[in-house]
Design a protein around this motif. Structure first.
Motif, PDB file in Angstrom:
ATOM      1  N   ASN A 175       0.828  -1.209   0.000  1.00  0.00           N
ATOM      2  CA  ASN A 175       0.000   0.000   0.000  1.00  0.00           C
ATOM      3  C   ASN A 175       0.858   1.254   0.000  1.00  0.00           C
ATOM      4  OD1 ASN A 175      -2.428  -1.342  -0.037  1.00  0.00           O
ATOM      5  ND2 ASN A 175      -2.637  -1.388   2.189  1.00  0.00           N
ATOM      6  N   LEU A 176       1.973   1.224   0.750  1.00  0.00           N
ATOM      7  CA  LEU A 176       2.868   2.379   0.780  1.00  0.00           C
ATOM      8  C   LEU A 176       3.578   2.551  -0.561  1.00  0.00           C
ATOM      9  CD1 LEU A 176       4.451   2.101   4.346  1.00  0.00           C
ATOM     10  CD2 LEU A 176       2.801   3.796   3.540  1.00  0.00           C
ATOM     11  N   VAL A 177       3.943   1.418  -1.181  1.00  0.00           N
ATOM     12  CA  VAL A 177       4.571   1.489  -2.494  1.00  0.00           C
ATOM     13  C   VAL A 177       3.629   2.139  -3.494  1.00  0.00           C
ATOM     14  CG1 VAL A 177       5.372   0.107  -4.449  1.00  0.00           C
ATOM     15  CG2 VAL A 177       6.137  -0.447  -2.138  1.00  0.00           C
ATOM     16  N   ARG A 178       2.351   1.728  -3.467  1.00  0.00           N
ATOM     17  CA  ARG A 178       1.364   2.296  -4.393  1.00  0.00           C
ATOM     18  C   ARG A 178       1.183   3.786  -4.141  1.00  0.00           C
ATOM     19  NH1 ARG A 178      -3.526  -2.174  -4.543  1.00  0.00           N
ATOM     20  NH2 ARG A 178      -2.213  -4.020  -4.493  1.00  0.00           N
ATOM     21  N   LYS A 179       1.115   4.181  -2.861  1.00  0.00           N
ATOM     22  CA  LYS A 179       0.926   5.597  -2.538  1.00  0.00           C
ATOM     23  C   LYS A 179       2.104   6.422  -3.016  1.00  0.00           C
ATOM     24  CE  LYS A 179      -0.201   8.720   1.268  1.00  0.00           C
ATOM     25  NZ  LYS A 179      -0.472   8.833   2.713  1.00  0.00           N
ATOM     26  N   ALA A 180       3.327   5.905  -2.837  1.00  0.00           N
ATOM     27  CA  ALA A 180       4.522   6.641  -3.239  1.00  0.00           C
ATOM     28  C   ALA A 180       4.590   6.829  -4.741  1.00  0.00           C
ATOM     29  CB  ALA A 180       5.779   5.904  -2.752  1.00  0.00           C
ATOM     30  N   ALA A 181       3.982   5.890  -5.497  1.00  0.00           N
ATOM     31  CA  ALA A 181       4.047   5.942  -6.961  1.00  0.00           C
ATOM     32  C   ALA A 181       2.830   6.600  -7.583  1.00  0.00           C
ATOM     33  CB  ALA A 181       4.202   4.525  -7.507  1.00  0.00           C
ATOM     34  N   SER A 182       1.965   7.202  -6.779  1.00  0.00           N
ATOM     35  CA  SER A 182       0.654   7.633  -7.270  1.00  0.00           C
ATOM     36  C   SER A 182       0.718   8.729  -8.323  1.00  0.00           C
ATOM     37  CB  SER A 182      -0.224   8.096  -6.095  1.00  0.00           C
ATOM     38  OG  SER A 182       0.376   9.184  -5.427  1.00  0.00           O
ATOM     39  N   ASP A 183       1.839   9.443  -8.417  1.00  0.00           N
ATOM     40  CA  ASP A 183       1.933  10.516  -9.395  1.00  0.00           C
ATOM     41  C   ASP A 183       2.418  10.027 -10.760  1.00  0.00           C
ATOM     42  OD1 ASP A 183       1.059  12.396  -7.586  1.00  0.00           O
ATOM     43  OD2 ASP A 183       3.076  12.900  -6.906  1.00  0.00           O
ATOM     44  N   GLY A 184       3.011   8.841 -10.805  1.00  0.00           N
ATOM     45  CA  GLY A 184       3.541   8.329 -12.059  1.00  0.00           C
ATOM     46  C   GLY A 184       2.578   7.376 -12.731  1.00  0.00           C
ATOM     47  N   PRO A 185       2.981   6.816 -13.882  1.00  0.00           N
ATOM     48  CA  PRO A 185       2.134   5.826 -14.556  1.00  0.00           C
ATOM     49  C   PRO A 185       1.964   4.591 -13.674  1.00  0.00           C
ATOM     50  CG  PRO A 185       4.333   5.848 -15.518  1.00  0.00           C
ATOM     51  CD  PRO A 185       4.270   7.019 -14.580  1.00  0.00           C
ATOM     52  N   VAL A 186       0.828   3.948 -13.783  1.00  0.00           N
ATOM     53  CA  VAL A 186       0.615   2.759 -12.971  1.00  0.00           C
ATOM     54  C   VAL A 186       1.431   1.589 -13.515  1.00  0.00           C
ATOM     55  CG1 VAL A 186      -1.464   2.032 -14.222  1.00  0.00           C
ATOM     56  CG2 VAL A 186      -1.140   1.299 -11.876  1.00  0.00           C
ATOM     57  N   LEU A 187       1.669   1.574 -14.839  1.00  0.00           N
ATOM     58  CA  LEU A 187       2.412   0.482 -15.462  1.00  0.00           C
ATOM     59  C   LEU A 187       3.199   1.044 -16.640  1.00  0.00           C
ATOM     60  CD1 LEU A 187       2.830  -2.667 -15.583  1.00  0.00           C
ATOM     61  CD2 LEU A 187       0.901  -2.724 -17.181  1.00  0.00           C
ATOM     62  N   ALA A 188       4.414   0.546 -16.814  1.00  0.00           N
ATOM     63  CA  ALA A 188       5.234   1.008 -17.939  1.00  0.00           C
ATOM     64  C   ALA A 188       6.074  -0.135 -18.482  1.00  0.00           C
ATOM     65  CB  ALA A 188       6.139   2.162 -17.502  1.00  0.00           C
ATOM     66  N   ALA A 189       6.202  -0.174 -19.794  1.00  0.00           N
ATOM     67  CA  ALA A 189       7.125  -1.080 -20.476  1.00  0.00           C
ATOM     68  C   ALA A 189       8.278  -0.238 -21.000  1.00  0.00           C
ATOM     69  CB  ALA A 189       6.422  -1.797 -21.626  1.00  0.00           C
ATOM     70  N   ARG A 190       9.506  -0.663 -20.708  1.00  0.00           N
ATOM     71  CA  ARG A 190      10.687   0.101 -21.097  1.00  0.00           C
ATOM     72  C   ARG A 190      11.573  -0.751 -21.999  1.00  0.00           C
ATOM     73  NH1 ARG A 190       8.457   4.714 -19.231  1.00  0.00           N
ATOM     74  NH2 ARG A 190       8.482   4.949 -16.970  1.00  0.00           N
ATOM     75  N   ASN A 191      11.534  -0.476 -23.303  1.00  0.00           N
ATOM     76  CA  ASN A 191      12.414  -1.146 -24.269  1.00  0.00           C
ATOM     77  C   ASN A 191      12.346  -2.669 -24.145  1.00  0.00           C
ATOM     78  OD1 ASN A 191      14.272   1.494 -23.169  1.00  0.00           O
ATOM     79  ND2 ASN A 191      13.777   1.382 -25.358  1.00  0.00           N
ATOM     80  N   ILE A 192      11.115  -3.184 -24.114  1.00  0.00           N
ATOM     81  CA  ILE A 192      10.916  -4.615 -23.911  1.00  0.00           C
ATOM     82  C   ILE A 192      11.203  -5.404 -25.193  1.00  0.00           C
ATOM     83  CG2 ILE A 192       9.202  -6.401 -23.426  1.00  0.00           C
ATOM     84  CD1 ILE A 192      10.070  -4.900 -20.962  1.00  0.00           C
ATOM     85  N   VAL A 193      12.004  -6.433 -25.024  1.00  0.00           N
ATOM     86  CA  VAL A 193      12.308  -7.379 -26.091  1.00  0.00           C
ATOM     87  C   VAL A 193      12.001  -8.779 -25.579  1.00  0.00           C
ATOM     88  CG1 VAL A 193      14.132  -8.418 -27.518  1.00  0.00           C
ATOM     89  CG2 VAL A 193      14.115  -5.940 -27.106  1.00  0.00           C
ATOM     90  N   ARG A 194      11.333  -9.580 -26.410  1.00  0.00           N
ATOM     91  CA  ARG A 194      11.155 -10.991 -26.105  1.00  0.00           C
ATOM     92  C   ARG A 194      11.432 -11.802 -27.353  1.00  0.00           C
ATOM     93  NH1 ARG A 194      11.236 -15.160 -22.317  1.00  0.00           N
ATOM     94  NH2 ARG A 194      10.719 -16.976 -23.605  1.00  0.00           N
ATOM     95  N   ARG A 195      12.466 -12.650 -27.258  1.00  0.00           N
ATOM     96  CA  ARG A 195      12.857 -13.510 -28.370  1.00  0.00           C
ATOM     97  C   ARG A 195      12.470 -14.955 -28.070  1.00  0.00           C
ATOM     98  NH1 ARG A 195      17.444 -10.402 -27.524  1.00  0.00           N
ATOM     99  NH2 ARG A 195      18.346 -12.141 -26.335  1.00  0.00           N
ATOM    100  N   PHE A 196      12.031 -15.658 -29.086  1.00  0.00           N
ATOM    101  CA  PHE A 196      11.842 -17.106 -29.031  1.00  0.00           C
ATOM    102  C   PHE A 196      12.764 -17.682 -30.093  1.00  0.00           C
ATOM    103  CE2 PHE A 196       7.816 -15.427 -27.427  1.00  0.00           C
ATOM    104  CZ  PHE A 196       7.667 -16.156 -26.245  1.00  0.00           C
ATOM    105  N   GLY A 197      13.958 -18.129 -29.669  1.00  0.00           N
ATOM    106  CA  GLY A 197      14.978 -18.517 -30.643  1.00  0.00           C
ATOM    107  C   GLY A 197      15.403 -17.288 -31.428  1.00  0.00           C
TER     108      GLY A 197
END
Length: 265
Positions: free
Chosen positions: A4-26
């Motif tokens: 709950n404290l983590v959520r409160k501390a992050a309340s001004d930023g995006p709730v979720l973010a993907a940063r330069n995500i790569v997923r390879r299968f082979g």
């Protein structure tokens, strides 16, 4: 620090973010250098043709598979290496395209099973603290009934889940995921296999839950639903994010017309 404290501390930023995500299968890049943010309180759509990488992206965000590289940030914390249950505790819930409730359990029992942090989850506690376990179960049942009322299924609360239609199962899935008090819900094709009447109910319930402060990111092929429901839309093709904006903006983008609409004018 508590969740709950983590959520409160992050309340001004995006709730979720993907940063330069790569997923390879082979040698195949299912997701290739994708970055975006989900703003707190919005309904964000993720669309694209089959094979675009949308479901892989959801699996990455939910923790079902790890990224090959890049970071996933939930409420300000890097959760790239966290298991799905840890992400649930941090406020991320997920539904699936084909809901699989426990068919022989009642609706209220299905919803109660999705609760988090119950004393009764410990076998020892059931023997040493039976009164606390019983009290928590009463509270959980009351909450589950309220959530079934929210998704308009309370009249079926004590019926086995096997009696539900496909659309009703998606409403039950919404109640189940809400039992864990998520801040953001990943919705996987909520319109798939649902008749027009129930689809209107599902959209109405999503809006109601969103009005209560819950953020949504949804994959959907029903463009009419996306247009009517989503505040912003992301478009993926061939594992990459090619466009983002309002539904009307992305519909006019030549890259979207080429990739998603097959080049049709």
């Amino acid at each position: 620090m508590s969740s709950n404290l983590v959520r409160k501390a992050a309340s001004d930023g995006p709730v979720l973010a993907a940063r330069n995500i790569v997923r390879r299968f082979g040698g195949l890049y299912a997701v290739n250098d994708v970055s975006f943010e989900v703003r707190r309180g919005e309904i964000l759509g993720l669309i694209g043709p089959n094979g675009a990488g949308k479901t892989t992206m959801f699996d990455l965000l939910a923790g079902s598979i790890p990224p090959s590289s890049g970071d996933i940030v939930l409420n300000g914390a890097n959760v790239s290496g966290d298991a799905p249950h840890r992400r649930i505790r941090r406020g991320l819930g997920r539904t699936f395209q084909i809901p699989r409730p426990l068919a022989n359990l009642s609706l209220v029992e299905n919803v109660m099973l999705a609760g988090q942090g119950q004393t009764g989850e410990s076998l020892v506690a059931n023997f040493l603290r039976p009164f606390k376990v019983a009290a928590e179960e009463r509270v959980a049942e009351e909450k589950a009934m309220e959530l079934l009322d929210l998704v308009l299924l309370s009249r079926l609360a004590h019926e086995p889940a096997r009696v539900l239609s496909g659309g009703q199962r998606k409403l039950l899935e919404l109640a189940r995921v809400m039992m864990a008090d998520p801040e953001i819900i990943l919705l996987d094709e909520p319109a798939a296999g649902v008749n027009a009447t129930l689809l209107e109910v599902i959209m109405d319930r999503i809006r109601e839950i969103n009005a209560r402060g819950v953020t949504f990111l949804l994959i959907e092929h029903n463009i009419d639903m996306v247009t009517r429901l989503c505040h912003r839309v992301l478009v993926m093709a061939s594992g990459q994010l090619i466009c983002e904006g309002t539904a009307s903006e992305v519909a006019r983008d030549p890259r979207v017309i080429e990739a998603y609409l097959g080049g049709a004018a």
